[in-house]
Design a protein around this motif. Structure first.
Motif, PDB file in Angstrom:
ATOM      1  N   CYS A  20       1.687   8.004   5.874  1.00 54.78           N
ATOM      2  CA  CYS A  20       0.925   9.053   6.552  1.00 54.78           C
ATOM      3  C   CYS A  20       1.869  10.177   6.970  1.00 54.78           C
ATOM      4  O   CYS A  20       2.894   9.927   7.595  1.00 54.78           O
ATOM      5  CB  CYS A  20       0.251   8.441   7.776  1.00 54.78           C
ATOM      6  N   PRO A  21       1.531  11.437   6.651  1.00 53.59           N
ATOM      7  CA  PRO A  21       2.463  12.536   6.943  1.00 53.59           C
ATOM      8  C   PRO A  21       2.321  13.122   8.337  1.00 53.59           C
ATOM      9  O   PRO A  21       2.721  14.269   8.562  1.00 53.59           O
ATOM     10  CB  PRO A  21       2.076  13.557   5.867  1.00 53.59           C
ATOM     11  N   THR A  49       0.373   9.320  -0.027  1.00 51.36           N
ATOM     12  CA  THR A  49      -1.036   9.590   0.203  1.00 51.36           C
ATOM     13  C   THR A  49      -1.351  11.003  -0.294  1.00 51.36           C
ATOM     14  O   THR A  49      -0.445  11.810  -0.547  1.00 51.36           O
ATOM     15  CB  THR A  49      -1.362   9.503   1.705  1.00 51.36           C
ATOM     16  N   ASP A  76      -1.347   4.221  -4.020  1.00 52.99           N
ATOM     17  CA  ASP A  76      -2.006   3.036  -4.575  1.00 52.99           C
ATOM     18  C   ASP A  76      -1.687   2.863  -6.053  1.00 52.99           C
ATOM     19  O   ASP A  76      -1.556   1.738  -6.545  1.00 52.99           O
ATOM     20  CB  ASP A  76      -3.525   3.130  -4.380  1.00 52.99           C
ATOM     21  N   ILE A  79       1.701   1.234  -6.361  1.00 59.40           N
ATOM     22  CA  ILE A  79       1.626  -0.205  -6.085  1.00 59.40           C
ATOM     23  C   ILE A  79       0.986  -0.940  -7.263  1.00 59.40           C
ATOM     24  O   ILE A  79       1.471  -2.001  -7.696  1.00 59.40           O
ATOM     25  CB  ILE A  79       0.825  -0.472  -4.786  1.00 59.40           C
ATOM     26  N   ASN A  98       5.010   3.929  11.222  1.00 63.41           N
ATOM     27  CA  ASN A  98       3.990   3.101  11.875  1.00 63.41           C
ATOM     28  C   ASN A  98       4.007   1.709  11.235  1.00 63.41           C
ATOM     29  O   ASN A  98       4.757   1.447  10.294  1.00 63.41           O
ATOM     30  CB  ASN A  98       2.606   3.749  11.766  1.00 63.41           C
ATOM     31  N   ASN A  99       3.153   0.811  11.763  1.00 64.46           N
ATOM     32  CA  ASN A  99       3.219  -0.558  11.241  1.00 64.46           C
ATOM     33  C   ASN A  99       2.651  -0.668   9.831  1.00 64.46           C
ATOM     34  O   ASN A  99       2.988  -1.600   9.101  1.00 64.46           O
ATOM     35  CB  ASN A  99       2.593  -1.578  12.206  1.00 64.46           C
ATOM     36  N   ALA A 100       1.836   0.295   9.417  1.00 64.04           N
ATOM     37  CA  ALA A 100       1.407   0.293   8.015  1.00 64.04           C
ATOM     38  C   ALA A 100       2.620   0.509   7.097  1.00 64.04           C
ATOM     39  O   ALA A 100       2.724  -0.103   6.029  1.00 64.04           O
ATOM     40  CB  ALA A 100       0.364   1.379   7.779  1.00 64.04           C
ATOM     41  N   VAL A 102       5.598  -0.482   7.636  1.00 60.27           N
ATOM     42  CA  VAL A 102       6.307  -1.771   7.550  1.00 60.27           C
ATOM     43  C   VAL A 102       5.629  -2.668   6.514  1.00 60.27           C
ATOM     44  O   VAL A 102       6.298  -3.347   5.725  1.00 60.27           O
ATOM     45  CB  VAL A 102       6.352  -2.465   8.934  1.00 60.27           C
ATOM     46  N   ALA A 103       4.306  -2.651   6.501  1.00 65.28           N
ATOM     47  CA  ALA A 103       3.565  -3.469   5.526  1.00 65.28           C
ATOM     48  C   ALA A 103       3.848  -3.007   4.096  1.00 65.28           C
ATOM     49  O   ALA A 103       3.970  -3.830   3.180  1.00 65.28           O
ATOM     50  CB  ALA A 103       2.070  -3.407   5.829  1.00 65.28           C
ATOM     51  N   TYR A 104       3.955  -1.707   3.891  1.00 66.75           N
ATOM     52  CA  TYR A 104       4.292  -1.202   2.557  1.00 66.75           C
ATOM     53  C   TYR A 104       5.711  -1.607   2.159  1.00 66.75           C
ATOM     54  O   TYR A 104       5.962  -1.981   1.000  1.00 66.75           O
ATOM     55  CB  TYR A 104       4.107   0.320   2.487  1.00 66.75           C
TER      56      TYR A 104
END
Lengths: 163, 95
Positions: A20-21, A49, A76, A79, A98-100, A102-104
């Motif tokens: 996210c920018p 994104t 996407d 990925i 952000n925590n997203a 980290v998930a990526y």
């Protein structure tokens, strides 16, 4: 592990994965890192994104700094091609605030045979760094959202390798 | 993950961690499966921090879904075909 040792030898290919920018320095740092890698003759692919890509494409309309051998692709799509085994990079820089993010980074750790480097910035760098350390992901981090220079210094350190 | 956004889903929780999602699924779903990030669910690769849990209750699939700008949601979707695919392809934790 020091930042200089995260990437030990010159990679041939690199992925910049943008989240996210909403934090301003992401776009500046991504354009800078892309330019530095290109100067070092590394083929760059940028994934992001829709908004993250638009910010880069508008700022670098002639693709002077983001001339990407792999193109500027939807996150996407990147990925999916990694899952399908049709794309990978020697080193992937995952931009995290952000925590997203980290998930990526964790997802790329599973999908890529290359080195994953989390580029952490924003207001919660300590929290994000702890989360990334917990999953064994190398981190370069600079607290802050607007001044890109501390992050630039970290980027300069990590793109220095032995050969 | 546009395909998932077109599904008829319920949001169980939002802005959660993968650990919190796993705890919810372990506690509330009769069947629990574990997958690696990149596992295809509803034709899209899952994003996540391992171990990523998916829960089933009959045809109802409960799973974490991450969006770059909005964090991780825990969603519930009823889909018999997808539930069977998960039973077939994911590692069983509880059945």
């Amino acid at each position: 592990m020091t930042d200089q040792k995260i990437i030990q030898t010159k990679p041939n290919t690199a992925l910049l994965l943008l989240g996210c920018p909403m934090v301003p320095i992401q776009t500046s740092a991504a354009i800078y890192l892309s330019a530095i890698l290109h100067k070092k003759e590394i083929d760059v692919t940028i994934g992001g994104t829709k908004a993250a890509r638009a910010l880069i494409e508008m700022a670098d309309v002639d693709r002077i700094y983001t001339e990407c051998a792999g193109g500027i692709l939807d996150v996407d799509k990147v990925i999916e091609t990694m899952v399908d085994g049709t794309f990978d990079a020697d080193v992937s820089f995952v931009f995290v605030h952000n925590n997203a993010g980290v998930a990526y980074a964790a997802t790329l750790q599973t999908l890529s045979a290359g080195t994953i480097v989390a580029v952490v910035f924003g207001d919660e760098t300590m929290l994000r760094t702890n989360e990334l350390t917990e999953i064994g992901c190398p981190v370069i981090a600079a607290q802050g959202s607007h001044n890109p220079l501390p992050l630039k210094r970290k980027i300069d350190e990590v793109v220095s390798w032995d050969a | 993950m546009g395909c998932i956004e077109k599904l008829k889903y319920d949001v169980i929780d939002k802005h959660i961690s993968f650990k919190e999602a796993a705890v919810y699924i372990d506690k509330n779903c009769p069947e629990v499966y574990e997958v690696k990030p990149g596992f295809k669910i509803f034709d899209k690769a899952m994003i996540g921090i391992p171990p990523v849990r998916i829960g089933l209750d009959g045809d109802v699939v409960t799973f974490p879904f991450t969006k770059p700008c909005y964090g991780t949601f825990l969603l519930r979707v009823s889909d018999p075909a997808e539930a069977e695919l998960i039973r077939k392809n994911a590692k069983t934790i509880k059945k």
